[in-house]
Scaffold this motif. Sequence first.
Motif, PDB file in Angstrom:
ATOM      1  N   ILE A  50       0.849  -1.306  -0.012  1.00 33.24           N
ATOM      2  CA  ILE A  50      -0.013   0.099  -0.062  1.00 33.24           C
ATOM      3  C   ILE A  50       0.883   1.131   0.093  1.00 33.24           C
ATOM      4  O   ILE A  50       2.003   1.412   0.821  1.00 33.24           O
ATOM      5  N   VAL A  51       0.632   2.173  -1.022  1.00 30.57           N
ATOM      6  CA  VAL A  51       1.089   3.513  -0.831  1.00 30.57           C
ATOM      7  C   VAL A  51       0.167   4.470  -0.586  1.00 30.57           C
ATOM      8  O   VAL A  51      -0.932   4.720  -0.958  1.00 30.57           O
ATOM      9  N   LYS A  52       0.647   5.152   0.557  1.00 29.55           N
ATOM     10  CA  LYS A  52      -0.363   6.301   1.202  1.00 29.55           C
ATOM     11  C   LYS A  52      -0.089   7.579   0.572  1.00 29.55           C
ATOM     12  O   LYS A  52       1.224   7.971   0.583  1.00 29.55           O
ATOM     13  N   LEU A  53      -0.980   8.142  -0.101  1.00 32.55           N
ATOM     14  CA  LEU A  53      -0.943   9.454  -0.714  1.00 32.55           C
ATOM     15  C   LEU A  53      -1.432  10.659   0.237  1.00 32.55           C
ATOM     16  O   LEU A  53      -2.485  10.500   0.750  1.00 32.55           O
ATOM     17  N   PRO A  54      -0.777  11.823   0.286  1.00 33.02           N
ATOM     18  CA  PRO A  54      -1.102  12.853   1.198  1.00 33.02           C
ATOM     19  C   PRO A  54      -2.425  13.512   0.688  1.00 33.02           C
ATOM     20  O   PRO A  54      -2.749  13.252  -0.649  1.00 33.02           O
ATOM     21  N   LYS A  55      -3.191  14.302   1.673  1.00 30.29           N
ATOM     22  CA  LYS A  55      -4.231  15.201   1.112  1.00 30.29           C
ATOM     23  C   LYS A  55      -3.520  16.501   0.254  1.00 30.29           C
ATOM     24  O   LYS A  55      -3.093  16.964   1.061  1.00 30.29           O
ATOM     25  N   VAL A  56      -3.734  16.358  -1.063  1.00 27.80           N
ATOM     26  CA  VAL A  56      -3.195  17.569  -1.699  1.00 27.80           C
ATOM     27  C   VAL A  56      -4.200  18.348  -2.369  1.00 27.80           C
ATOM     28  O   VAL A  56      -5.211  17.686  -3.057  1.00 27.80           O
ATOM     29  N   LYS A  57      -4.162  19.568  -1.987  1.00 21.72           N
ATOM     30  CA  LYS A  57      -4.859  20.624  -2.856  1.00 21.72           C
ATOM     31  C   LYS A  57      -4.718  20.750  -4.254  1.00 21.72           C
ATOM     32  O   LYS A  57      -3.435  20.996  -4.760  1.00 21.72           O
TER      33      LYS A  57
END
Length: 516
Positions: free
Chosen positions: A146-153
């Motif tokens: 699993i790759v976790k991606l941040p909350k990106v605007k």
Amino acid sequence: MTGFPWQEILAVLGVLIPVVAFVWEFAIVGRKRLGYRIQMDTTPAGLNTEHARAWQRLERKSGERLKHPSFVLVRIENIGSAPINTGDYATPDGDNVGLSVRFRGRTVAGVLVTELSDDNLETFFRKDKWPDSSDEQEEDGHKIGIVKLPKVKLNPDDHYKVLVVLERAGKQEAELAEPEVVGTITKAGDGRISKTRGQTGTPRWAVVLICFLLMVGMTEPFIFGQTLGTGAPLECASGTLVVTGSTAFTPVVEQAAESYQEYCPDARIDTGGMRGSVDGLQRLESEADPEERASTVVFSDGTAGADSPALVPRPKAFMLFSIITNPGTEVHNLSSDDLRRVLRGEVRNWADIGGKDLPVVVVDRESESGTRMTLEERFFESAAQPGENSTDCERPRGDAQGQVLRCRRTSTRAMLDTVAGTPGAIGYSETSAAGERDDVTEVLIDGQAADFRAAEEGAYPYWQTEYAYTYGEPAPESLPAKFLRFLTNQEGADILRHAGHRPCTELRDAVRCRPS
């Protein structure tokens, strides 16, 4: 032909087409849409020792070499027509993970961000915001990386790409399972992230719909001209309108005026006098010519107060403002108390509050600026701040030696340019204007970035209501009245959103246009 019910038919079409467009945009497609593409998913065919020595050196963080590596390039993109903010991701506020990419039968060896459509996106991938990029689970006897991606605007059309290096795990299937991207955006239909692909042509249905709408649009003026004797659009007015006031609101006003004049060619809107909120209000109140008063609209960051009873306010937009610094200060977060001390001149060097060893230079707006009045209202209970002691922000005037340098600028653009070009400088600006610059730093206030959701919930303090002022009530069919309706209810509302503001009608407290 004159007896044919053209008006009824066009009236029905005028209702049906917006309804269909509304359903398509909001119920089917959604303004907020997040998509992804798997642009590469490949495994080396073999490791020839003579030509592929670099592959042999691929290894995990632990130093263990990869035996069966594969490489996946994932593109995450905003495919909607509205910005996606960090608060739109359907995960708890305290959880910075916005999306997950799952690799069945593989584990994650490494993750690298390879492309950003906007350099400002880099802040979302800093170590403090993206500390844990990968994880793994076991499901039905298979390991899942699993790759976790941040909350990106992401603004419309923004994207970023992530390259993932993987190792096969467990049972070796003949073919690798396709990666799965998991995530949800709130208030956007079902909100799920959708798989997209590059499109080389326009869909046939879109061509047909466009041709139909063009036909209706080109036919309507002719038919109404024949049946009613006029081809003027309903909300058009002729004449001249002078718009003045807030420099922070100038981009919105200029674009709205240009759009309205294209729609209504008999209207002339002059936006060349945007010199500040107080300046515009004073000019309108002191204008002696009744015709000039009746054809003037002033935009102000905040209210004019009870001392101007003849000026009628109308809240139009909810605006955010940001504290900005020169990047060389290395200051990214200020408490409200430290911010007050810096702006009052009580902090002489940024090193005193954790920044670089640089003298503080305060760049102010003139006292008639609505942006400055908002700053004083939110942080200083409307108390006036010290006057300037420098003209060029480099050398003090008169007996100001040893004091913190203070200078003033007359517009938002001049403020941004000065802070960007002056070592140790701090200032303030309308947020969307600051966000377009990569040569200034938007400072967090008490750890909170400028965000509409945070402002509505009371966590972000630097905001203001943008008002439109007229001298008395304009006639309903006059150019000032129709232009103000256009700004709120038609294309103008889209212009407001595109400029980074929020129409008052979209707030919970829409009447007062402020946080509830």
